[in-house]
Design a protein around this motif. Structure first.
Motif: not given
Length: 557
Positions: A219-224, A228-233, A246-248
């Motif tokens: 799972k990528p680190e959540k820094k902020h 509005v966010r580019a989706y990673t998952g 399907l979110k982590f």
């Protein structure tokens, strides 16, 4: 009128702040560089526990959906890690002999940044804390290799030679009369990888099994935190829902097991994608998710059962896509795969904007000129609507002395003041909300273009002219932001000044504040805003001249 305009300006400032925060999230820190590794690892280097290994998906016989574990799931003892290298025109890969898993994928045609053109973008990687790999194997109640089995290769390195259009990399596994050859098939110029298992049955009984492939990542680190966010998952597609995220956290809370015909699954991030694409669209595949050691998330697909009688060979096929999210290419590979280029809630605006940009890029050969032409086209499209707003602002300047006098006269009677204002609007045929139209029109287009610039890999590292080397990155010399601030100041001088002194100060500060904001935005987005401002100034000046010719003096007193 003043209050409405201030609300719109504040709304634009909030949107700008949100976009700036997202830009910082995506680009505020330079990407970490991965040191180059040699083909042969150091002796004794052990695999991270739970990384390339981990859970084997569970799936029983053809009519047995009780999710019984396969009979062959022997985990070999830890040994020195062995990898082989594969080099094509699109890939530099490392394949781990344990499980024949793709544990590293460099994309040489996509450098990390323009300052390091020889350093390829690393999409798949199993070093450090950021795991992202592709695994696969065979599930069977008999002998079969999972992604924990040890494979063997005849070479340490495979290279696609100049003029060679196809490269096959065969890996073998043997046990108790079952010989499996796992073949990676690469095509020149393609990011699709065909994988096939040739299962030779030299035993005395019929062999049955299913192939599976899964994409695993941390799972990528959540820094902020940002709206509005580019989706990673993870993403899964079916005929009923072509693009389902399907979110982590969802994978953590509930594992997926679903049979789908003509679907696909993927792990995606900003510009790149790793997708599982079943070769037979008419067959039913079982899609699943899992979590290993509480920190590695997988999404995968299990193929229909195949069998091989004694002395016969069974063939199991898989296909994966590991590469950039180029929309035209993705649309041709699978239905809905291009939806992974996620433009957010304003996709219905962003997609036509991108289409226009792409067509104009085909004519001009330059994405910067395409942005300028799209801006001109949008300005012409909304010309009459924005003209009504500019006309209202011009007339508002004309009646400002009367409005100021009414404020002085009825400063203690708010009800009477509002009545007097409405009488002025009615007499002069002024729409008090008309001046808001130019701003209202620009905001959704502004956000849509933002997503196009940041979500479309076609514009990644795209040059314009002179010092603008990357339209998806900020202007390194702040020239465009400064021009934007100047044009915004000129626009303010053409508009009626607010009556309230506090609002006047806010309006005076906006060009300076927005210049700072836009200094961190993609230069392509600032280019759009600069061209739009220049066209707006010309349009407003022309409307003012026309009103003067009609006998309405609208010059600032």
């Amino acid at each position: 009128m003043d209050t409405t305009r201030l609300i719109l300006i504040v709304a634009l400032a909030v949107v700008t702040s949100m976009l700036w925060e997202q830009w910082q999230h995506d680009y505020g820190h330079p990407p970490a560089t991965t040191p180059k590794t040699t083909t042969a690892p150091q002796p004794g280097a052990a695999k991270q526990p739970g990384a390339a290994g981990g859970e084997v998906p569970e799936f029983g016989e053809e009519k047995d959906h009780t999710a019984a574990a396969p009979a062959q799931s022997k985990k070999p003892a830890e040994a020195a890690r062995r990898t082989i290298s594969v080099h094509t025109d699109t890939f530099d890969l490392k394949i781990d002999m344990r499980g024949a898993s793709i544990v590293k994928a460099d994309l040489p045609k996509y450098p990390v940044d323009l300052d390091h053109p020889d350093q390829p973008f690393v999409l798949l990687n199993d070093t450090g804390q950021k795991l992202y790999i592709v695994q696969g194997g065979i599930l069977s109640k008999q002998d079969a290799p999972t992604h924990e089995a040890e494979f063997h290769a005849t070479q340490q390195s495979y290279t696609m030679a100049p003029g060679q259009d196809r490269l096959e990399v065969p890996l073998t596994w043997n046990d108790d009369g079952i010989k499996v050859t796992k073949v990676f098939d690469f095509q020149r110029g393609s990011y699709l990888i065909d994988i096939r298992y040739e299962v030779k049955n030299d035993s005395a009984t019929t062999w049955r099994g299913r192939g599976y492939v899964q994409v695993k990542r941390s799972k990528p680190e959540k820094k902020h935190h940002s709206m509005v966010r580019a989706y990673t998952g993870a993403v899964i597609s079916s005929p009923d829902d072509r693009y389902k995220k399907l979110k982590f956290d969802e994978i953590q809370d509930q594992k997926l097991q679903k049979d789908i015909i003509n679907g696909w699954a993927a792990m995606q991030q900003h510009y790149f994608l790793t997708a599982i694409l079943p070769p037979d669209k008419s067959a039913s595949y079982r899609y699943y998710t899992s979590v290993t050691n509480g920190k590695y998330y997988s999404i995968g697909a299990i193929s229909p059962q195949q069998q091989a009688a004694p002395g016969k060979t069974a063939l199991l096929r898989q296909q994966i896509y590991v590469g950039p999210k180029v929309q035209d290419r993705l649309a041709q590979i699978a239905d809905g795969l291009d939806l992974t280029v996620d433009y957010g809630i304003l996709w219905f605006l962003a997609k036509p904007v991108f289409w226009c940009l792409k067509e104009l890029h085909g004519l001009t050969g330059n994405w910067g000129w395409a942005i300028i032409l799209v801006t001109v086209f949008l300005k012409l499209l909304f010309y009459r609507l924005s003209a009504a707003g500019y006309r209202s602002m011009a007339k508002m300047r004309q009646v400002q002395p009367r409005m100021k006098a009414a404020r002085e006269r009825y400063k203690d009677d708010k009800s009477r003041l509002n009545q007097a204002m409405m009488e002025i609007y009615k007499e002069e045929k002024i729409n008090p909300l008309g001046g808001c139209l130019p701003i209202v029109i620009q905001i959704p287009v502004f956000i849509a273009l933002y997503w196009v610039l940041l979500g479309s890999i076609e514009l990644r590292q795209a040059p314009f002219i002179f010092w603008i080397r990357d339209l998806s990155a900020p202007d390194p010399y702040w020239v465009l932001p400064l021009i934007m601030g100047i044009t915004m100041f000129i626009q303010q001088r053409l508009n009626p000044a607010p009556m309230d002194p506090i609002q006047q100060k806010v309006m005076m500060a906006l060009p300076f504040a927005f210049t700072i904001f836009f200094g961190f935005f993609p230069s392509g987005l600032v280019l759009y805003w600069v061209v739009n401002n220049i066209l707006s100034i010309i349009q407003q000046w022309r409307i003012t001249q026309n009103l003067e010719r009609a006998g309405l003096s609208v010059r600032k007193k």
